[in-house]
Design a protein around this motif. Structure first.
Motif, PDB file in Angstrom:
ATOM      1  N   VAL A   6       4.532  11.694  -9.439  1.00  0.00           N
ATOM      2  CA  VAL A   6       5.696  12.037  -8.618  1.00  0.00           C
ATOM      3  C   VAL A   6       5.957  11.016  -7.510  1.00  0.00           C
ATOM      4  CG1 VAL A   6       5.550  14.509  -9.072  1.00  0.00           C
ATOM      5  CG2 VAL A   6       4.357  13.563  -7.093  1.00  0.00           C
ATOM      6  N   CYS A   7       5.030  10.081  -7.315  1.00  0.00           N
ATOM      7  CA  CYS A   7       5.224   9.039  -6.294  1.00  0.00           C
ATOM      8  C   CYS A   7       6.234   8.014  -6.803  1.00  0.00           C
ATOM      9  CB  CYS A   7       3.903   8.346  -5.980  1.00  0.00           C
ATOM     10  SG  CYS A   7       4.107   6.863  -4.967  1.00  0.00           S
ATOM     11  N   PRO A   8       7.266   7.722  -6.043  1.00  0.00           N
ATOM     12  CA  PRO A   8       8.265   6.751  -6.505  1.00  0.00           C
ATOM     13  C   PRO A   8       7.670   5.366  -6.735  1.00  0.00           C
ATOM     14  CG  PRO A   8       9.052   7.952  -4.570  1.00  0.00           C
ATOM     15  CD  PRO A   8       7.611   8.309  -4.736  1.00  0.00           C
ATOM     16  N   ARG A  28       0.877  -1.183   0.000  1.00  0.00           N
ATOM     17  CA  ARG A  28       0.000   0.000   0.000  1.00  0.00           C
ATOM     18  C   ARG A  28       0.902   1.217   0.000  1.00  0.00           C
ATOM     19  NH1 ARG A  28       1.702   1.523   4.769  1.00  0.00           N
ATOM     20  NH2 ARG A  28       1.771   0.078   6.518  1.00  0.00           N
ATOM     21  N   CYS A  29       0.330   2.391   0.197  1.00  0.00           N
ATOM     22  CA  CYS A  29       1.126   3.617   0.288  1.00  0.00           C
ATOM     23  C   CYS A  29       2.156   3.484   1.407  1.00  0.00           C
ATOM     24  CB  CYS A  29       0.189   4.796   0.554  1.00  0.00           C
ATOM     25  SG  CYS A  29       1.034   6.290   1.092  1.00  0.00           S
ATOM     26  N   MET A  30       3.378   3.997   1.152  1.00  0.00           N
ATOM     27  CA  MET A  30       4.463   3.901   2.126  1.00  0.00           C
ATOM     28  C   MET A  30       4.392   4.995   3.201  1.00  0.00           C
ATOM     29  SD  MET A  30       6.454   1.379   0.939  1.00  0.00           S
ATOM     30  CE  MET A  30       8.119   1.612   1.556  1.00  0.00           C
ATOM     31  N   HIS A  31       3.597   6.003   2.971  1.00  0.00           N
ATOM     32  CA  HIS A  31       3.519   7.166   3.872  1.00  0.00           C
ATOM     33  C   HIS A  31       4.901   7.767   4.115  1.00  0.00           C
ATOM     34  CE1 HIS A  31      -0.769   7.030   4.413  1.00  0.00           C
ATOM     35  NE2 HIS A  31      -0.647   5.717   4.394  1.00  0.00           N
ATOM     36  N   CYS A  32       5.435   8.320   3.028  1.00  0.00           N
ATOM     37  CA  CYS A  32       6.758   8.959   3.047  1.00  0.00           C
ATOM     38  C   CYS A  32       6.807  10.052   4.116  1.00  0.00           C
ATOM     39  CB  CYS A  32       7.036   9.593   1.684  1.00  0.00           C
ATOM     40  SG  CYS A  32       6.905   8.419   0.337  1.00  0.00           S
ATOM     41  N   THR A  33       7.990  10.243   4.705  1.00  0.00           N
ATOM     42  CA  THR A  33       8.103  11.273   5.740  1.00  0.00           C
ATOM     43  C   THR A  33       7.953  12.679   5.141  1.00  0.00           C
ATOM     44  OG1 THR A  33      10.495  11.213   5.516  1.00  0.00           O
ATOM     45  CG2 THR A  33       9.541   9.891   7.283  1.00  0.00           C
ATOM     46  N   PRO A  41       6.050  13.434  -1.642  1.00  0.00           N
ATOM     47  CA  PRO A  41       5.921  14.234  -2.873  1.00  0.00           C
ATOM     48  C   PRO A  41       4.477  14.351  -3.333  1.00  0.00           C
ATOM     49  CG  PRO A  41       7.616  12.550  -3.132  1.00  0.00           C
ATOM     50  CD  PRO A  41       6.933  12.279  -1.834  1.00  0.00           C
ATOM     51  N   CYS A  42       3.670  13.311  -3.108  1.00  0.00           N
ATOM     52  CA  CYS A  42       2.268  13.365  -3.547  1.00  0.00           C
ATOM     53  C   CYS A  42       1.554  14.522  -2.880  1.00  0.00           C
ATOM     54  CB  CYS A  42       1.555  12.051  -3.221  1.00  0.00           C
ATOM     55  SG  CYS A  42       1.537  11.669  -1.459  1.00  0.00           S
ATOM     56  N   VAL A  43       1.954  14.836  -1.641  1.00  0.00           N
ATOM     57  CA  VAL A  43       1.343  15.944  -0.910  1.00  0.00           C
ATOM     58  C   VAL A  43       2.011  17.254  -1.299  1.00  0.00           C
ATOM     59  CG1 VAL A  43       1.027  16.987   1.369  1.00  0.00           C
ATOM     60  CG2 VAL A  43       0.708  14.518   1.073  1.00  0.00           C
TER      61      VAL A  43
END
Ligand code: SF4
Ligand code: SF4
Ligand code: SF4
Lengths: 160, 328
Positions: B166-168, B124-129, B132-134
């Motif tokens: 932009v999401c890796p 699922r989404c990694m919830h980057c710290t 970039p999506c945000v």
């Protein structure tokens, strides 16, 4: 003693090569800025040879930052020059005042957006949308008023 | 590892998260501590997952009220290259990410201790710290909370899909025919809404566990404050002689996978493609522009200094009787 003057051509405009560089900078800022919205690919503009970069978000983002640094440098140069060397003889024209307000708005909203992009800054959707719209509106205003100023040879300052 | 402790610390940070959500939008950060230390993170211990899919089902059940509700027929979009993305008749698809499936189980057949083994990996989404999506959403529809959870607000989203670009890991998934764009210029701009795991932000805000974590019979996921989860992931990796993914990818995420085999091996063995994210390297893309921060500070100083320098030089010349006007 009269206030020493620096760098101004007889007609009060930027020297031609600097002017050309400034216009090119504005063009790249506008392109990379509009490129933050997913429109160039949809409308085939990124298909034009040489313009593919417009659809690459990290590329336009990077270019916008580089351009912003240059623009801040240019703005600070002219502002300082006006304040120390020219204020006594020239004053801001109405055109200059309008463009100045636009530019300050563009820079202020832009700076906030740059800060937001660092880790640990959480803005509300409402504030982000507000900054987005204000940034975009000021850019549109700057470009439209600028185009009018260009055709009717308006200057930012006039002789007192 | 003691589950009670992790549960207790989870509750603590859940309440904290609820507090910050309620407190609204103060951008204040706890003095000194990096923002990510305030984030909630999860460790996903791949060795424990049996691939039962209970998490996938639980996610769907808990989050279906948030799923798209497209109106048909879709408005015609121009130009013709703009493709409709319609999952509304394929809501049951559960072997990839879709607007209606925010979590799926990826599988990899690899050799573990000389034995061929099928590993199953919840994705699922990694919830980057620093997501970039945000940060790169041109419209403020995507946001991150102080507890690190990122979420796309489907009431605001226009469906331009930049977050996915932009999401890796190409996580967000589009559904055409729903959202704000319908009220604006549906033929010319926008294309629906983007959907992804929102870390069950609403449940977390109430101090509850995300649905997928609660439903898992094997306790594959552990959730808690990021520093604790990072330590646990490394401890677990040491214990099994394994590997960690997600700690530093894209500059850091709040999802730490622990695998008994190297992630290159896993990445080569999983099926990748649309809706099926990789497990490969992911550079910190936000850093590219963020590293220019110093230039943004120095440039105006340099501009002002140049103007001052030229002024002083001209003033000296004027003082010495030379003509001060010169130009370049
Ligand atoms: S994994 Fe992708 S969708 Fe999830 S937070 Fe990171 S950039 Fe956003
Ligand atoms: S955290 Fe919630 S939204 Fe995300 S995968 Fe788990 S159940 Fe689904
Ligand atoms: S519920 Fe747990 S064991 Fe079952 S597939 Fe999901 S993570 Fe794996």
């Amino acid at each position: 003693m009269t206030t020493p003057t620096v760098s101004r051509t007889a007609d009060g405009l930027m020297p031609a090569p600097i002017r050309a560089a400034y216009m090119t900078l504005l063009l790249f800022m506008a392109l990379s800025g509009f490129g933050q919205m997913p429109i160039f690919k949809r409308y085939y503009i990124a298909d034009i040879p040489g313009l593919g970069w417009l659809a690459q978000f990290y590329v336009t983002h990077f270019i916008h930052y580089v351009g912003a640094a240059l623009l801040l440098g240019v703005a600070a140069y002219y502002l300082t020059r006006y304040l120390v060397a020219e204020r006594s003889r020239r004053r801001l024209s109405l055109y200059g005042a309008i463009q100045g307000v636009m530019m300050v708005t563009i820079v202020a909203t832009g700076v906030l957006r740059v800060i937001k992009n660092y880790e640990g800054y959480y803005l509300s959707s409402g504030l982000i949308v507000f900054l987005d719209i204000l940034h975009l509106a000021a850019v549109m205003g700057f470009l439209l008023v600028g185009a009018w100023g260009l055709t009717s040879r308006k200057r930012w300052t006039r002789i007192r | 590892m003691s589950n009670t402790i992790s549960r207790r610390s989870f509750l603590k940070s859940g309440i904290l998260a609820a507090g910050t959500l309620a407190a609204g939008e103060s951008a204040a950060r706890a003095a000194g501590a990096p923002a990510r230390n305030q984030h909630l993170a999860t460790m996903i211990d791949i060795t424990r997952c049996i691939g039962c899919g209970a998490c996938v089902e639980a996610c769907r059940e808990a989050n279906s009220p948030k799923f798209p509700n497209p109106q048909k027929p879709f408005p015609r979009m121009y130009p013709d290259r703009v493709k409709v993305s319609d999952w509304s008749d394929k809501q049951d698809v559960d072997d990839r990410l879709t607007p209606y499936n925010w979590l799926f189980i990826q599988s990899a057949t690899v050799e573990v201790d000389g034995e061929e083994t099928e590993l199953t990996i919840p994705r699922r989404c990694m919830h980057c710290t620093n997501p970039p999506c945000v940060k790169l959403c041109p419209w403020g529809a995507s946001r991150q909370y102080q507890n690190g959870i990122s979420r796309i607000d489907t009431d605001m989203c226009l469906g331009g899909s930049k977050c996915k670009a932009v999401c890796p890991w190409d996580i967000p998934q589009r559904q055409t025919g729903d959202g704000l764009y319908l009220d604006l210029l549906p033929s010319l701009a926008g294309n629906g809404i983007m959907n992804k795991c929102d870390r069950c932000y609403d449940r977390v805000a109430m101090g509850e566990q995300p649905a997928c974590i609660e439903a898992c019979p094997e306790e594959v996921q552990t959730i808690g404050p990021r520093p604790e989860i990072v330590a646990q992931a490394h401890a677990r990796a040491r214990e099994i002689g394994g590997y960690v993914y997600g700690e530093n990818e894209n500059g850091g995420t709040n999802t730490l996978y622990v695998s008994p085999v190297p992630f290159e091996t896993l990445n080569a063995a999983i099926e990748k493609g649309p809706g099926r994210p990789h497990l490969g390297p992911a550079a910190d893309r936000m850093a590219e522009a963020n590293n220019l921060g110093a230039a943004l500070l120095i440039a105006p100083l340099a501009g002002a200094a140049t103007a001052l320098g030229r002024f002083l030089k001209a003033a000296r010349k004027a003082g010495s009787g030379e003509h001060p006007l010169s130009d370049t």
